[in-house]
Motif scaffolding. Structure first.
Motif, PDB file in Angstrom:
ATOM      1  N   PRO A  47       0.824  -1.218   0.000  1.00  0.00           N
ATOM      2  CA  PRO A  47       0.000   0.000   0.000  1.00  0.00           C
ATOM      3  C   PRO A  47       0.859   1.269   0.000  1.00  0.00           C
ATOM      4  O   PRO A  47       0.899   2.014   0.973  1.00  0.00           O
ATOM      5  N   THR A 100     -10.201   3.170   2.357  1.00  0.00           N
ATOM      6  CA  THR A 100     -10.659   1.771   2.499  1.00  0.00           C
ATOM      7  C   THR A 100      -9.745   0.898   1.604  1.00  0.00           C
ATOM      8  O   THR A 100      -8.781   1.378   1.036  1.00  0.00           O
ATOM      9  N   SER A 101     -10.095  -0.378   1.462  1.00  0.00           N
ATOM     10  CA  SER A 101      -9.182  -1.284   0.753  1.00  0.00           C
ATOM     11  C   SER A 101      -9.408  -1.309  -0.762  1.00  0.00           C
ATOM     12  O   SER A 101      -8.731  -2.038  -1.478  1.00  0.00           O
ATOM     13  N   LYS A 160      -4.009   3.778   2.895  1.00  0.00           N
ATOM     14  CA  LYS A 160      -5.237   4.284   3.534  1.00  0.00           C
ATOM     15  C   LYS A 160      -4.975   5.567   4.347  1.00  0.00           C
ATOM     16  O   LYS A 160      -5.802   5.984   5.145  1.00  0.00           O
ATOM     17  N   ASN A 208      -5.908  -2.718  -2.500  1.00  0.00           N
ATOM     18  CA  ASN A 208      -4.791  -2.641  -1.547  1.00  0.00           C
ATOM     19  C   ASN A 208      -4.051  -1.300  -1.633  1.00  0.00           C
ATOM     20  O   ASN A 208      -2.830  -1.222  -1.607  1.00  0.00           O
TER      21      ASN A 208
END
Ligand code: EPZ
Length: 426
Positions: free
Chosen positions: A165, A214-215, A191, A188
Motif C-alpha cells: 500500500p 478503504t481497501s 489508507k 490494496n
C-alpha cells in the motif's frame, strides 16, 4: 529558502507550556498542489504551510506554465495555461514529492517526462509500484538516462492490485485515472488520511473518486474538471512531534487544528506510558506526569498502524523513558541514522538490522549532533530540549522542509532554541 542555513543552539531545562495551532499537512499539500494540474479552473488552497518542500514544488509546477500567486496564507493556482509535460530535473532531484507530478502531468497531457525523485536519505525509495500500476493502465513507460518517459495516448481503465500500500503509488494512480474514461479500481491502496484528502480535493475539482481510506478505491474518468477552493487537513506528524516534545520536557500543551483520530496509534501508546492526553473536538491537550514508562514494542506500519514518520521522535522519547523499548522500522531500511547521534548524547541504543533496542537512561547530555533527514532532525531537537547542558543540531535545512516555524513555535512554548550560523564555535 536561504534562511534555513545554520544550526540550532538548544539550552535545556524548560518545560513546554502553552498552545499552538497545527500547520496544514505537508504530505497532503504537496500531492494536492500537483493535482491542481488536473483542475480546468482557478484553485484557491488555504492554510499553505510555510515549508521548503512547498517552495520547491511551487517552482517545479510554475516551470510547467502554471500561474501561482501566494496571498497571505492562500495559494492561487491556475493551470489553464500549463504548456509543457517535461519536468525540470534540477528541482525534482531535491524532493521526493516531485514524483506526484508523474500522475498529475500524465492526466493533464497524456504525456510526461520526469527524472527520478530525490528526497530524504531514509532508504532506497523505489518507484516500481508506480510504474507497474501505470503499465496496467496501458501507459507506455520508458526509462532512460535517468528519466521516466510515459506515453498515455492509449490509456485504458483497469483494476490495479498494489503489492504494497504505497502512498505515492496510490496517489499517482488515482490522479492518472481521473482522466481515463471508464472505472479504474485500485486494490490494496494506501489508507493514509492524506489519500482521503487528495480524493476530496479532486472531487471538489469535479472528479469522481470514492473509497479512499478503504481497501478499494474507485475512480470514474471525467472529461471536464473545474476550479475550487480547498483547505488541506492538519499535519498529523507535526501534531505527534509536539505531543512527544511535551511528554519529554514534562510540560503541558494545547494543540488546535488537529484530527486526533489521525494519530490514535501514538496517543494510545503515550497514555499507556503515563502521559495524560485528552481530546475535545479538534483539540488535543497533553500533560506529562514525570518520567514516562518505556513503550515496550513499536512496529511502524502503513496507516492506521504506527507511522514511520513518528519513529525517530518516539525513539528520542524512549531514550529517557523508564525501561527497555524495541522499535521495528518496517517501511524504510535506513531510518535509524538518529541512533548514533542520540548515543553521542548518552543514550543507550543498539541497532540490529530493522530493530532498535533502547534502554532508558536517567539523562541525556548536550552534544553537537547532525540531522540526516526531516523527522530525524526534529527528533534530535526534542532530545536537545531535555539533555543536560547545550546541544547544537546541524543540517537544519532538513527540518525546514516539513516543519513550519519550528524554532519560533518551540520558543513561543517556553523553550530555549535559537538558529545560529553553522560555523559558530563556543
Ligand atoms: C510517503 O512517502 C511520505 N512522503 C513519507 O513521508 C512517508 O514516510 C511514506 O509515505 C510512508 O507513509 C510524502 O507523502 C511526500 P511509500 P512515499 O511509497 O510515498 C516501498 C516525511 O517524513 N515502495 O508509501 O515515498 C518503499 O520502499 C516523508 O514526511 C516500493 O517498494 O512512501 C517503502 O518501503 C518521509 N515501491 C514503502 O513502500 C514503490 O514503487 C513505503 O513507501 C513505492 C514504495
Amino acid at each position: 529558502m536561504s534562511n534555513c542555513i545554520g544550526k540550532y543552539l538548544i539550552h535545556s531545562g524548560h518545560k513546554i507550556d502553552g498552545e499552538l495551532t497545527v500547520q496544514s499537512a505537508k504530505n497532503s499539500f504537496l500531492p494536492i498542489l500537483a493535482a491542481c494540474l488536473i483542475s480546468d479552473g482557478e484553485v484557491v488552497l488555504h492554510k499553505v504551510p510555510n515549508i521548503i518542500d512547498v517552495d520547491y514544488m511551487t517552482k517545479i509546477v510554475e516551470n510547467l506554465g502554471v500561474k501561482i500567486v501566494k496571498y497571505n496564507d492562500d495559494l492561487l493556482v491556475d493551470s489553464r495555461h500549463a504548456n509543457t509535460y517535461e519536468i525540470s530535473s534540477i528541482l525534482t532531484k531535491e524532493i521526493r514529492s516531485s514524483i506526484f507530478l508523474l500522475g498529475a502531468v500524465l492526466a493533464r497531457f497524456r504525456q510526461v517526462k520526469i527524472s527520478y525523485p530525490g528526497g530524504c536519505d531514509i532508504g532506497n525509495r523505489p518507484i516500481d509500484l508506480h510504474i507497474k500500476g501505470l503499465k496496467a493502465l496501458n501507459v507506455k513507460v520508458t526509462e532512460k538516462h535517468g528519466y521516466i518517459i510515459c506515453d498515455g495516448e492509449n490509456m485504458k481503465p483497469n483494476t490495479i492490485h498494489l503489492d504494497f500500500p504505497s502512498v505515492g503509488a496510490t496517489e499517482n494512480l488515482m490522479m492518472v485515472a481521473t482522466k481515463i474514461n471508464g472505472i479504474t479500481k485500485i486494490v490494496n491502496p494506501a489508507k493514509e488520511p492524506e489519500i482521503v484528502d487528495l480524493q476530496n480535493f479532486l472531487n471538489a475539482s469535479g472528479c469522481k473518486i470514492s473509497g479512499a481510506g478503504t481497501s478499494v478505491i474507485y475512480i470514474e474518468g471525467v472529461d471536464k474538471t473545474n476550479g475550487c477552493e480547498y483547505t488541506p487537513i492538519p499535519d498529523r506528524i507535526a501534531t505527534g512531534t509536539y505531543i512527544i516534545a511535551t511528554a519529554m520536557t514534562g510540560g503541558k500543551l494545547l494543540l488546535k487544528n488537529t484530527y486526533p483520530e489521525h494519530i490514535e496509534s501514538l496517543i494510545s501508546k503515550l497514555k499507556l506510558a503515563g502521559c495524560d492526553v485528552s481530546i475535545k473536538d479538534n483539540e488535543i491537550f497533553t500533560k506529562a506526569n514525570g518520567r514516562m514508562k518505556s513503550i515496550q514494542n513499536i512496529d511502524t506500519q502503513p496507516y492506521p498502524g504506527f507511522p514511520t514518520d513518528l519513529q525517530s521522535q518516539v525513539m528520542s522519547l524512549q531514550t529517557i523513558s523508564d525501561g527497555v523499548s524495541i522499535i521495528c522500522e518496517n517501511l524504510f531500511e535506513n531510518r535509524f541514522k538518529n541512533a548514533a547521534e542520540l548515543n553521542k548524547m548518552g543514550a543507550d541504543i543498539v541497532i540490529r538490522d530493522r530493530m532498535a533496542i533502547i534502554k532508558g537512561v536517567n539523562k541525556l547530555y548536550g552534544a553537537d549532533v547532525q540531522a540526516h533527514d526531516l523527522r530525524g532532525g526534529a527528533a534530535l531537537v526534542l532530545a536537545g530540549l531535555v539533555a543536560e547542558g547545550v546541544t547544537t543540531v546541524s543540517g537544519i535545512h532538513h527540518i525546514y522542509r516539513g516543519y513550519e516555524n519550528f524554532e519560533n513555535n518551540l520558543t513561543s512554548l517556553g523553550l530555549d532554541i535559537k538558529k545560529i550560523e553553522e560555523n559558530t564555535t563556543f
